[in-house]
Design a protein around this motif. Structure first.
Motif, mmCIF file in Angstrom:
data_model
loop_
_atom_site.group_PDB
_atom_site.id
_atom_site.type_symbol
_atom_site.label_atom_id
_atom_site.label_comp_id
_atom_site.label_asym_id
_atom_site.label_seq_id
_atom_site.Cartn_x
_atom_site.Cartn_y
_atom_site.Cartn_z
ATOM 1 N N HIS A 213 46.312 41.413 46.901
ATOM 2 C CA HIS A 213 45.008 41.784 47.444
ATOM 3 C C HIS A 213 44.948 43.288 47.704
ATOM 4 C CE1 HIS A 213 43.185 37.836 47.962
ATOM 5 N NE2 HIS A 213 44.352 37.393 48.383
ATOM 6 N N GLN A 214 46.052 43.995 47.477
ATOM 7 C CA GLN A 214 46.091 45.436 47.682
ATOM 8 C C GLN A 214 45.789 46.128 46.359
ATOM 9 O OE1 GLN A 214 49.347 46.970 49.975
ATOM 10 N NE2 GLN A 214 49.645 45.049 51.079
ATOM 11 N N MET A 215 44.566 46.618 46.257
ATOM 12 C CA MET A 215 44.100 47.149 44.986
ATOM 13 C C MET A 215 44.813 48.435 44.581
ATOM 14 S SD MET A 215 42.018 44.918 43.870
ATOM 15 C CE MET A 215 43.010 43.683 44.693
ATOM 16 N N ASP A 216 45.250 49.223 45.559
ATOM 17 C CA ASP A 216 45.983 50.438 45.205
ATOM 18 C C ASP A 216 47.322 50.083 44.550
ATOM 19 O OD1 ASP A 216 46.791 49.372 47.600
ATOM 20 O OD2 ASP A 216 47.053 51.279 48.626
ATOM 21 N N ALA A 217 47.936 48.962 44.973
ATOM 22 C CA ALA A 217 49.179 48.512 44.342
ATOM 23 C C ALA A 217 48.919 48.039 42.915
ATOM 24 C CB ALA A 217 49.813 47.385 45.160
ATOM 25 N N ILE A 218 47.817 47.328 42.698
ATOM 26 C CA ILE A 218 47.449 46.884 41.349
ATOM 27 C C ILE A 218 47.254 48.090 40.431
ATOM 28 C CG2 ILE A 218 45.630 45.792 39.969
ATOM 29 C CD1 ILE A 218 47.148 43.669 41.339
ATOM 30 N N LEU A 219 46.529 49.098 40.915
ATOM 31 C CA LEU A 219 46.274 50.280 40.103
ATOM 32 C C LEU A 219 47.549 51.074 39.847
ATOM 33 C CD1 LEU A 219 42.905 51.499 41.663
ATOM 34 C CD2 LEU A 219 43.244 50.583 39.371
ATOM 35 N N SER A 220 48.443 51.077 40.843
ATOM 36 C CA SER A 220 49.688 51.835 40.701
ATOM 37 C C SER A 220 50.642 51.184 39.709
ATOM 38 C CB SER A 220 50.365 51.964 42.071
ATOM 39 O OG SER A 220 51.650 52.521 41.956
ATOM 40 N N LEU A 221 50.704 49.837 39.730
ATOM 41 C CA LEU A 221 51.695 49.122 38.931
ATOM 42 C C LEU A 221 51.188 48.676 37.568
ATOM 43 C CD1 LEU A 221 53.325 46.761 41.591
ATOM 44 C CD2 LEU A 221 54.498 48.553 40.306
ATOM 45 N N CYS A 222 49.912 48.318 37.483
ATOM 46 C CA CYS A 222 49.420 47.573 36.322
ATOM 47 C C CYS A 222 48.565 48.430 35.391
ATOM 48 C CB CYS A 222 48.604 46.364 36.788
ATOM 49 S SG CYS A 222 49.473 45.320 37.972
ATOM 50 N N THR A 223 48.748 48.211 34.109
ATOM 51 C CA THR A 223 47.891 48.849 33.119
ATOM 52 C C THR A 223 46.696 47.963 32.775
ATOM 53 O OG1 THR A 223 49.315 47.908 31.406
ATOM 54 C CG2 THR A 223 49.771 50.172 32.094
ATOM 55 N N ARG A 224 46.849 46.666 33.005
ATOM 56 C CA ARG A 224 45.812 45.702 32.666
ATOM 57 C C ARG A 224 45.587 44.773 33.844
ATOM 58 N NH1 ARG A 224 47.053 40.993 28.286
ATOM 59 N NH2 ARG A 224 45.166 39.722 28.542
ATOM 60 N N ALA A 225 44.377 44.255 33.983
ATOM 61 C CA ALA A 225 44.086 43.334 35.090
ATOM 62 C C ALA A 225 43.133 42.242 34.628
ATOM 63 C CB ALA A 225 43.488 44.086 36.276
ATOM 64 N N ILE A 226 43.271 41.085 35.260
ATOM 65 C CA ILE A 226 42.356 39.961 35.041
ATOM 66 C C ILE A 226 41.744 39.581 36.381
ATOM 67 C CG2 ILE A 226 42.239 37.490 34.505
ATOM 68 C CD1 ILE A 226 44.249 37.938 32.294
ATOM 69 N N TRP A 227 40.439 39.439 36.385
ATOM 70 C CA TRP A 227 39.699 39.068 37.593
ATOM 71 C C TRP A 227 39.340 37.583 37.485
ATOM 72 C CZ3 TRP A 227 34.138 41.425 38.460
ATOM 73 C CH2 TRP A 227 33.526 40.780 39.543
ATOM 74 N N LEU A 228 39.873 36.789 38.428
ATOM 75 C CA LEU A 228 39.559 35.363 38.492
ATOM 76 C C LEU A 228 38.466 35.119 39.526
ATOM 77 C CD1 LEU A 228 43.068 33.596 38.421
ATOM 78 C CD2 LEU A 228 41.474 33.921 36.526
ATOM 79 N N GLU A 229 37.531 34.260 39.178
ATOM 80 C CA GLU A 229 36.479 33.891 40.130
ATOM 81 C C GLU A 229 36.181 32.404 39.967
ATOM 82 O OE1 GLU A 229 33.177 36.571 41.407
ATOM 83 O OE2 GLU A 229 31.999 35.192 40.172
ATOM 84 N N SER A 230 36.351 31.661 41.061
ATOM 85 C CA SER A 230 36.104 30.208 41.057
ATOM 86 C C SER A 230 36.869 29.505 39.947
ATOM 87 C CB SER A 230 34.604 29.919 40.932
ATOM 88 O OG SER A 230 33.890 30.519 41.993
#
Length: 406
Positions: A213-230
């Motif tokens: 849930h820490q978006m700065d960690a996601i941006l720091s570590l990850c080159t790609r992201a998937i957003w899940l909703e419901s």
């Protein structure tokens, strides 16, 4: 997805709802097993799809972040990948060994010493006894609990258990590493250590799937992201594109007519029924100009006793960066009757240009009366903070300063 080390095709997970099942015979259990294999076909089944139609592939060395609100299906996805549970539809293909860091410290025995638990936990996580022995000194040094290594874990603080558990799990050598919200525990120093270790793992070319849930960690570590909703994939792309879209959606979904908001806490004897944020001329906010926060309050009975109002500002990474509170005025806000307005004036707004949100709350006689998280979203436009006009857009806000030479 032929070159993927991990691929999912149309994966879904269905959970049935219900109470404790009565005693069943072997015949009943066998019948139930075969009915589960057929999937949730009956309309009489009460349940929900925790995940549906999930399809993506991960290449070797790729670092993927998974974002989404609570209940979006993030942890369910990681449990499927870790083979803790199985999908009800679709297919998961894995090339290589998966190491899971889902619940730090899982498997620790309270009566065993830290030393004994390192070996037992390492083996439970998939390492051999020889692997644990080879990495033992490194694990202990990382954990920082050397002095207590021969003490039973039941005498450890929760922080010590977390440190030791992460130290063991972080030294796995799988081709694919699955990590679930480890940065939600521990102090700031420990969190930095976790982040550093995960950066090391990613830089070694291993494939990493990371939920946080820490978006700065996601941006720091990850080159790609998937957003899940419901339970479904909302967006798949570069982390720098997905994260802002997710945060913007989360803020906009939370902000509505404040008087009608149901996601509030407190006794409710005094409620916030209106909230505005603007400059002195009702224009959009701008760095360096005055800003006014206006609370409209209401109560069923005349408001007796002083009121404390608070306005906690969050940045676009969802971090609380400052708190405005009427307590700084050295006196409580007093009102007559059942309605009132509280104003907070910021003579010179120091915030950098960007998007923000705010949590608001009211307190009376030491008791929380009303609190709404992300009650308002707002944008700060670029402006001049210093008299020279030479402002640098660095950091989160400006600070008043005087310079002299001697």
């Amino acid at each position: 997805m032929t070159d993927s080390v991990l691929s999912l095709e149309g994966v879904g997970k269905y959970y049935r709802l219900g109470g404790i099942q009565p005693y069943q015979t072997l015949r009943d259990n066998l019948a139930g097993m075969f009915s589960r294999q057929r999937g949730p076909a009956s309309e009489k089944d009460k349940g929900f799809w925790a995940l549906r139609d999930i399809s993506f592939g991960l290449k070797e060395g790729e670092v993927l972040g998974i974002v989404g609100r609570n209940g979006a299906g993030k942890s369910t996805l990681l449990k499927l990948l870790s083979r803790i549970t199985t999908p009800d539809e679709g297919r998961i293909s894995v090339r290589g060994r998966i190491g899971s860091l889902l619940e730090v410290g899982t498997g620790f025995h309270p009566e065993l010493t830290g030393r004994e638990n390192v070996f037992m936990n390492g083996i439970l996580l998939g390492m051999t006894h020889r692997e644990v022995a080879r990495k033992f000194d490194e694990i202990v040094a990382f954990s920082g609990v050397e002095e207590f290594l021969d003490t039973p874990v039941k005498r450890y603080s929760s922080g010590m258990r977390v440190r030791l558990g992460f130290a063991v799990a972080a030294h796995l050598d799988p081709e694919i590493l699955v990590i679930d919200e480890v940065l939600a525990v521990g102090d700031a120093e420990f969190q930095r250590k976790c982040l550093g270790r995960m950066n090391t793992v990613a830089s070694e070319g291993r494939t990493v799937l990371f939920v946080s849930h820490q978006m700065d960690a996601i941006l720091s570590l990850c080159t790609r992201a998937i957003w899940l909703e419901s339970g479904r994939m909302k967006l798949d792309g570069l982390a720098e594109d997905v994260v802002p879209s997710y945060l913007s959606s989360a803020t906009n979904a939370a902000v509505s007519e404040i008087a009608d908001r149901q996601d509030r806490s407190g006794e409710g004897k005094v409620r916030i029924v209106g909230l505005t944020l603007s400059d002195e001329s009702d224009r959009p906010l701008s760095t360096g100009r005055a800003a006014i926060v206006k609370f409209s309050l209401a109560s069923d009975k005349p408001i007796k006793g002083g009121i404390i109002a608070r306005f906690a500002i969050r940045d676009n990474m969802d971090r609380v960066i400052t708190l405005l509170t009427s307590e700084s005025a050295k006196h409580e806000l007093m009102f007559e009757g059942t309605h009132g307005v509280a104003n907070c004036t910021i003579p010179k707004l120091p915030l950098m240009p960007g998007d923000y949100s705010a949590d608001v709350s009211l307190w009376q006689n030491g008791y929380l009366q009303d609190k709404i998280n992300r009650a308002i979203a707002f944008t700060v436009m670029a402006g001049n903070y210093s008299e020279s006009g030479k402002d640098y857009q660095v950091g989160l806000f400006h600070l008043d300063q005087d310079w002299s030479a001697s």
